[in-house]
Design an enzyme around this catalytic site. Structure first.
Site, PDB file in Angstrom:
ATOM      1  CG  LEU A  20      -2.074  -1.062   1.077  1.00  0.00           C
ATOM      2  CD1 LEU A  20      -2.847  -1.184   2.385  1.00  0.00           C
ATOM      3  CD2 LEU A  20      -3.028  -0.720  -0.073  1.00  0.00           C
ATOM      4  CB  SER A 142       2.568   2.928 -17.850  1.00  0.00           C
ATOM      5  OG  SER A 142       2.986   4.237 -18.157  1.00  0.00           O
ATOM      6  CE  LYS A 214       5.440   1.020 -16.654  1.00  0.00           C
ATOM      7  NZ  LYS A 214       6.421   1.383 -15.720  1.00  0.00           N
ATOM      8  CG  HIS A 217       5.970   2.838 -21.301  1.00  0.00           C
ATOM      9  ND1 HIS A 217       6.393   3.383 -20.103  1.00  0.00           N
ATOM     10  CD2 HIS A 217       4.891   3.575 -21.665  1.00  0.00           C
ATOM     11  CE1 HIS A 217       5.607   4.387 -19.773  1.00  0.00           C
ATOM     12  NE2 HIS A 217       4.687   4.523 -20.695  1.00  0.00           N
ATOM     13  CG  ASN A 218       9.388   2.664 -17.610  1.00  0.00           C
ATOM     14  OD1 ASN A 218       8.232   2.706 -18.017  1.00  0.00           O
ATOM     15  ND2 ASN A 218       9.666   2.509 -16.346  1.00  0.00           N
ATOM     16  CD  GLU A 221       8.331   7.612 -18.230  1.00  0.00           C
ATOM     17  OE1 GLU A 221       7.471   6.721 -18.322  1.00  0.00           O
ATOM     18  OE2 GLU A 221       8.807   7.975 -17.127  1.00  0.00           O
TER      19      GLU A 221
HETATM   20  P1  NBP Z   1       7.643   1.362  -3.621  1.00  0.00           P
HETATM   21  O1  NBP Z   1       8.374   0.888  -4.817  1.00  0.00           O
HETATM   22  O2  NBP Z   1       8.215   2.492  -2.843  1.00  0.00           O
HETATM   23  O3  NBP Z   1       7.453   0.110  -2.628  1.00  0.00           O
HETATM   24  C1  NBP Z   1       6.859   0.288  -1.368  1.00  0.00           C
HETATM   25  C2  NBP Z   1       6.052  -0.920  -0.985  1.00  0.00           C
HETATM   26  O4  NBP Z   1       6.861  -2.097  -0.990  1.00  0.00           O
HETATM   27  C3  NBP Z   1       5.506  -0.773   0.433  1.00  0.00           C
HETATM   28  O5  NBP Z   1       4.213  -1.308   0.483  1.00  0.00           O
HETATM   29  C4  NBP Z   1       6.490  -1.607   1.237  1.00  0.00           C
HETATM   30  O6  NBP Z   1       5.970  -2.095   2.457  1.00  0.00           O
HETATM   31  C5  NBP Z   1       6.706  -2.744   0.285  1.00  0.00           C
HETATM   32  N1  NBP Z   1       7.859  -3.592   0.619  1.00  0.00           N
HETATM   33  C6  NBP Z   1       9.164  -3.298   0.626  1.00  0.00           C
HETATM   34 BR1  NBP Z   1       9.897  -1.684   0.239  1.00  0.00          BR
HETATM   35  N2  NBP Z   1       9.921  -4.336   0.987  1.00  0.00           N
HETATM   36  C7  NBP Z   1       9.053  -5.328   1.217  1.00  0.00           C
HETATM   37  C8  NBP Z   1       9.219  -6.665   1.624  1.00  0.00           C
HETATM   38  N3  NBP Z   1      10.435  -7.184   1.844  1.00  0.00           N
HETATM   39  N4  NBP Z   1       8.109  -7.419   1.781  1.00  0.00           N
HETATM   40  C9  NBP Z   1       6.894  -6.901   1.553  1.00  0.00           C
HETATM   41  N5  NBP Z   1       6.669  -5.629   1.173  1.00  0.00           N
HETATM   42  C10 NBP Z   1       7.737  -4.861   1.000  1.00  0.00           C
HETATM   43  O7  NBP Z   1       6.113   1.695  -3.970  1.00  0.00           O
HETATM   44  P2  NBP Z   1       5.470   2.407  -5.259  1.00  0.00           P
HETATM   45  O8  NBP Z   1       6.191   3.646  -5.630  1.00  0.00           O
HETATM   46  O9  NBP Z   1       4.012   2.444  -4.977  1.00  0.00           O
HETATM   47  O10 NBP Z   1       5.739   1.366  -6.426  1.00  0.00           O
HETATM   48  C11 NBP Z   1       5.264   0.024  -6.373  1.00  0.00           C
HETATM   49  C12 NBP Z   1       5.779  -0.714  -7.612  1.00  0.00           C
HETATM   50  O11 NBP Z   1       5.226  -0.075  -8.775  1.00  0.00           O
HETATM   51  C13 NBP Z   1       7.285  -0.664  -7.782  1.00  0.00           C
HETATM   52  O12 NBP Z   1       7.740  -1.864  -8.332  1.00  0.00           O
HETATM   53  C14 NBP Z   1       7.509   0.466  -8.766  1.00  0.00           C
HETATM   54  O13 NBP Z   1       8.694   0.313  -9.497  1.00  0.00           O
HETATM   55  C15 NBP Z   1       6.277   0.338  -9.642  1.00  0.00           C
HETATM   56  N6  NBP Z   1       5.848   1.584 -10.306  1.00  0.00           N
HETATM   57  C16 NBP Z   1       5.893   2.756  -9.633  1.00  0.00           C
HETATM   58  C17 NBP Z   1       5.452   3.925 -10.266  1.00  0.00           C
HETATM   59  C18 NBP Z   1       5.465   5.250  -9.541  1.00  0.00           C
HETATM   60  O14 NBP Z   1       5.144   6.264 -10.193  1.00  0.00           O
HETATM   61  N7  NBP Z   1       5.759   5.295  -8.243  1.00  0.00           N
HETATM   62  C19 NBP Z   1       4.964   3.847 -11.569  1.00  0.00           C
HETATM   63  C20 NBP Z   1       4.895   2.607 -12.211  1.00  0.00           C
HETATM   64  C21 NBP Z   1       5.338   1.479 -11.555  1.00  0.00           C
HETATM   65  P3  NBP Z   1       6.198  -1.260   3.812  1.00  0.00           P
HETATM   66  O15 NBP Z   1       5.110  -0.236   3.848  1.00  0.00           O
HETATM   67  O16 NBP Z   1       6.062  -2.270   4.874  1.00  0.00           O
HETATM   68  O17 NBP Z   1       7.564  -0.647   3.735  1.00  0.00           O
END
Ligand code: NBP
Length: 511
Positions: A20, A142, A214, A217-218, A221
């Site tokens: 989350l 994305s 994907k 795509h990046n 980007e």
């Molecule tokens: P993050 O990439 O910052 O990941 C945070 C989440 O990962 C938190 O829920 C955290 O739990 C959990 N987590 C971690 Br860190 N280590 C963990 C573990 N060992 N076991 C279980 N949970 C763990 O979050 P995000 O920016 O929402 O991105 C999520 C995914 O989507 C990533 O792979 C990212 O590359 C991809 N993505 C992101 C974007 C963007 O714009 N941000 C766009 C497209 C794709 P916690 O709360 O307990 O620390």
């Protein structure tokens, strides 16, 4: 808005989501808006309880989101075959999450990784989980936070069986574009029923295909952003234009061929005043060092691994690396001198030339991205549909642009198109704008303004259209020093020759 499903508090959830952070929370709300009951879990429980508390304060539909502190309770709350999305940090966290949830899953359940995973990791995970009877879907998501909330572009890979089960949810929550024009569907965004909408998702292919697309795509980007930055740099340096004036130029460009999300936000950014001092423009106060999370680098490395000339995409990654060595650049700026030149030509003519250079370079960048995907499908035995891939980039994602409709049209007309630059529309566009493109590159060189992406895209165009490159000399050099052999222009391909070259003069060792 897609038709609503009824769900009662006592019934099991349609889907579950682990992770989350920003992406997970927004995707959950999107699914709840579309009538799906969603179970959620997060490693740190307080994030889950805070999120559920906020959901209750918001719209009634968000009561369809149910939080669980225990992983077992979370898994058991989901309808079978279970669909569980993971939106956790890519890499180690994804493997750790799979390991923790796997003992609770049953045969036929579907685990979906929505993170930015390396496609080879997805291939490995899919293979390992398939043996255990679990369907693994690596799906690109994305569009960042807003995309996840209101309609992302979704690029799922994995088995056809898993896609059949996931399809209703994925097509409901994805961005929707008008079927004919490819424009983001405003009725959909306003929540009205839509007839002509096309969702920005389709089953890309098996195992790692979704995550591969994907990643490319990046990579695109990266280069799209770098090209816009070079256009900005030229207007700022050579024409001395102020941010708001440039912002108006980008806003105008956004009404034409360059109509895209990135050009639109650039227009807004350039007109934004600094909140700390409204006399200044914010962009002038932002430090010129760009970060990166790695997907652009993966694209460039993969291009090198497969031997595909995606030089402009790689150049965009290097441009970020160069930006990151700020301190070195500041020192060098005082020591290394460039030309001192003033531009005395027409300002509107140069602005138009920069527009054309940007458009032509963008065509080359996309040509490179699609060349990469074409090679990868041979490497991994995928059958990619390039028209559909360009189609799902039209809405929801960061690279969404009017231009993508032209790519869809090109591949629909000719699915075997060898290179985007050879499509009649793009060929004409390149022919029409290359004079201005060359003018901009020459002018940038004369003024000492770095435009690596414009230049490398132009070199790609020139290299691709050159029947005889100087690699004849290069191969002769290789044969000279390493007996690597060469093929002859007057013999059939596949026959190799070697010459007994004269020994090069070697310096005599003094004893
Ligand atoms: P993050 O990439 O910052 O990941 C945070 C989440 O990962 C938190 O829920 C955290 O739990 C959990 N987590 C971690 Br860190 N280590 C963990 C573990 N060992 N076991 C279980 N949970 C763990 O979050 P995000 O920016 O929402 O991105 C999520 C995914 O989507 C990533 O792979 C990212 O590359 C991809 N993505 C992101 C974007 C963007 O714009 N941000 C766009 C497209 C794709 P916690 O709360 O307990 O620390």
């Amino acid at each position: 808005m897609a038709k609503k499903k009824k769900s009662k508090a006592t019934t099991q959830s349609d889907i579950g989501l682990i992770g989350l952070a920003v992406m997970g929370q927004n995707l959950v709300l999107n699914m709840a808006d579309h009538g799906y009951k969603v179970s959620v879990f997060n490693r740190t429980t307080s994030k889950m309880t805070d999120f559920i508390a906020q959901c209750k304060e918001r719209e009634p539909s968000h009561e369809r989101v149910i939080g669980y502190a225990k992983l077992r309770d979370f898994v058991m709350s989901i309808k079978r075959p279970r669909k569980i999305i993971m939106l956790v940090q890519a890499g180690f966290a994804t493997d750790a999450t799979i390991d923790s949830v796997l003992p609770l899953l049953q045969k036929g359940d579907i685990l979906i990784d929505g993170g930015n995973a390396l496609w080879t990791d997805t291939i490995r995970r899919e293979k390992d989980l398939a043996v255990k009877g679990i369907n693994f879907v690596g799906s690109g998501v994305s569009g960042g936070e807003l995309g996840a909330r209101f309609g992302p572009s979704l690029m799922p890979g994995g088995s056809k069986e898993a896609w059949k089960s996931l399809k209703p949810i994925w097509t409901a929550i994805a961005a929707q574009v008008d079927r004919k024009t490819g424009k983001p569907n405003e009725d959909y965004q306003a929540g009205k029923p839509v007839k002509k909408a096309e969702p920005c998702t389709y089953h890309i292919g098996p195992n790692g295909a979704g995550h591969y697309v994907k990643m490319v795509h990046n990579g695109i980007e990266y280069i799209d952003m770098q090209l816009i930055c070079e256009a900005y740099m030229l207007m700022k340096t050579i024409l001395g234009m102020k941010p708001d004036e440039m912002g108006k130029v980008f806003a105008r460009w956004n009404k034409g061929l360059l109509d895209s999300f990135l050009v639109e936000i650039t227009a807004d950014i350039l007109q934004q005043r600094d909140p700390a001092n409204k006399k200044n423009f914010l962009v002038d106060k932002v430090l010129d060092t760009a970060g990166q999370k790695g997907t652009g680098k993966w694209t460039a490395v993969n291009a090198l691994d497969m031997g595909i000339p995606a030089n402009a995409i790689a150049e965009a990654v290097f441009a970020r690396c160069l930006s990151a060595i700020k301190d070195e650049r500041v020192v060098a700026s005082k020591k290394l001198k460039g030309p001192r030149k003033r531009y005395s030509g027409s300002k509107p003519a140069l602005v138009k030339a920069i527009h054309d250079a940007l458009y032509s370079s963008k065509i080359c960048a996309y040509a490179q991205g699609f060349q990469l995907m074409a090679e990868a499908q041979n490497e991994y035995d995928w059958k990619l549909n390039f028209g559909k891939i360009a189609g799902i980039f039209r809405g929801g994602c960061i690279i969404r642009a009017r231009f993508l409709q032209k790519i869809t049209d090109a591949y629909t007309k000719n699915p075997k198109l060898q290179n985007l630059m050879l499509d009649p529309y793009f060929k004409k566009a390149l022919h029409d704008s290359q004079r201005n493109w060359r003018k901009v590159v020459v002018l940038a060189t004369e003024h000492g303004v770095p435009v690596p992406a414009f230049m490398s895209a132009l070199s790609y165009f020139d290299g691709y259209r050159t029947a005889v490159l100087p690699a004849n000399l290069l191969q002769a050099q290789r044969d000279y020093f390493g007996a690597h052999t060469y093929e002859r222009t007057d013999k059939k391909r596949g026959q190799f020759f070697h010459v007994d070259w004269p020994e090069p003069d070697r310096p005599q060792l003094k004893v």
